[in-house]
Motif scaffolding. Structure first.
Motif, PDB file in Angstrom:
ATOM      1  N   PHE A  20       0.810  -1.059   0.059  1.00  0.00           N
ATOM      2  CA  PHE A  20      -0.056  -0.043  -0.133  1.00  0.00           C
ATOM      3  C   PHE A  20       0.930   1.325  -0.094  1.00  0.00           C
ATOM      4  N   ILE A  21       0.476   2.209  -0.991  1.00  0.00           N
ATOM      5  CA  ILE A  21       1.295   3.652  -0.789  1.00  0.00           C
ATOM      6  C   ILE A  21       0.128   4.458  -0.327  1.00  0.00           C
ATOM      7  N   SER A  22       0.421   5.111   0.566  1.00  0.00           N
ATOM      8  CA  SER A  22      -0.439   6.180   1.278  1.00  0.00           C
ATOM      9  C   SER A  22      -1.026   7.398   0.014  1.00  0.00           C
ATOM     10  N   ILE A  23      -2.426   7.721   0.163  1.00  0.00           N
ATOM     11  CA  ILE A  23      -3.030   8.550  -0.795  1.00  0.00           C
ATOM     12  C   ILE A  23      -3.740   9.693   0.179  1.00  0.00           C
ATOM     13  N   ASP A  24      -3.298   9.894   1.671  1.00  0.00           N
ATOM     14  CA  ASP A  24      -3.714  10.786   2.287  1.00  0.00           C
ATOM     15  C   ASP A  24      -3.616  12.171   1.486  1.00  0.00           C
ATOM     16  N   GLY A  25      -4.770  13.029   1.569  1.00  0.00           N
ATOM     17  CA  GLY A  25      -4.495  14.310   1.080  1.00  0.00           C
ATOM     18  C   GLY A  25      -4.560  14.373  -0.573  1.00  0.00           C
ATOM     19  N   ARG A  26      -4.775  13.223  -1.137  1.00  0.00           N
ATOM     20  CA  ARG A  26      -4.549  13.133  -2.657  1.00  0.00           C
ATOM     21  C   ARG A  26      -6.022  12.780  -3.304  1.00  0.00           C
ATOM     22  N   TYR A  27      -6.850  12.236  -2.259  1.00  0.00           N
ATOM     23  CA  TYR A  27      -8.122  11.674  -2.812  1.00  0.00           C
ATOM     24  C   TYR A  27      -9.156  12.345  -3.902  1.00  0.00           C
ATOM     25  N   ASP A  28      -8.587  13.714  -3.936  1.00  0.00           N
ATOM     26  CA  ASP A  28      -9.382  14.820  -4.775  1.00  0.00           C
ATOM     27  C   ASP A  28      -8.797  14.552  -6.211  1.00  0.00           C
ATOM     28  N   GLN A  29      -7.616  13.873  -6.296  1.00  0.00           N
ATOM     29  CA  GLN A  29      -6.943  13.812  -7.793  1.00  0.00           C
ATOM     30  C   GLN A  29      -7.385  12.448  -8.454  1.00  0.00           C
ATOM     31  N   ALA A  30      -8.242  11.602  -7.874  1.00  0.00           N
ATOM     32  CA  ALA A  30      -8.474  10.244  -8.302  1.00  0.00           C
ATOM     33  C   ALA A  30      -9.287  10.460  -9.619  1.00  0.00           C
ATOM     34  N   ILE A  31      -8.859   9.778 -10.416  1.00  0.00           N
ATOM     35  CA  ILE A  31      -9.643   9.640 -11.929  1.00  0.00           C
ATOM     36  C   ILE A  31      -9.811   8.185 -12.063  1.00  0.00           C
ATOM     37  N   ASP A  32     -11.145   7.923 -12.742  1.00  0.00           N
ATOM     38  CA  ASP A  32     -11.711   6.695 -13.088  1.00  0.00           C
ATOM     39  C   ASP A  32     -10.735   5.868 -13.782  1.00  0.00           C
ATOM     40  N   ILE A  33     -10.181   4.472 -13.317  1.00  0.00           N
ATOM     41  CA  ILE A  33      -9.409   3.522 -14.200  1.00  0.00           C
ATOM     42  C   ILE A  33     -10.218   2.603 -14.981  1.00  0.00           C
ATOM     43  N   ASP A  34     -11.462   2.541 -14.758  1.00  0.00           N
ATOM     44  CA  ASP A  34     -12.218   1.435 -15.022  1.00  0.00           C
ATOM     45  C   ASP A  34     -12.345   1.261 -16.714  1.00  0.00           C
TER      46      ASP A  34
END
Length: 137
Positions: A20-34
């Motif tokens: 696991f690599i922490s994504i703390d503080g970066r959730y709003d950068q997420a894009i859909d991978i599906d």
């Protein structure tokens, strides 16, 4: 490490994990991978054996080589191998470092998804002559 220490890691072998690599503080950068995984869904869906992704997220999937080999008995290996390479290239080229899969109910750092795709690509490669498909490659 104990099982508790591996809570957010992805198991890909008996003693092999994608950490696991922490994504703390970066959730709003997420894009859909599906959409980037389009050609892999027949395989990924067959790996959803531990639970339902809606309940357990990525922990619902068995990404071990043995489970992948079993799933491949019902699938055509070559197109899946090509889809892995294509997905890995698309993820690597994407602008974001955080990806979310609604289908797998998972959000992760790009490096985690890339490691998972590399693992799937190795496991979907044609087995070497004389080597059982479930052996580490």
């Amino acid at each position: 490490m104990t099982e508790r220490d591996r809570k957010y890691d992805i198991q890909i072998g008996d003693e092999t994990w994608i950490e696991f690599i922490s994504i703390d503080g970066r959730y709003d950068q997420a894009i859909d991978i599906d959409a980037l995984l389009d050609g892999l869904w027949p395989l990924i869906c067959r790996l959803e054996t531990h639970c339902d992704a809606g309940c357990c997220g990525i922990d619902a999937f068995d990404f071990t080589c043995e489970s992948i080999d079993t799933a491949l008995l019902e699938l055509d290996r070559a197109p899946l191998h090509a889809a892995c390479a294509q997905a890995r290239s698309a993820v690597a080229a994407a602008a974001s470092d955080i990806f979310i899969s609604n289908t797998m109910n998972h959000i992760a750092d790009k490096r985690v998804f890339l490691q998972l795709l590399e693992h799937l690509e190795r496991c979907t490669a044609a087995p070497e002559t004389g080597q059982p498909a479930s052996q580490p490659r």
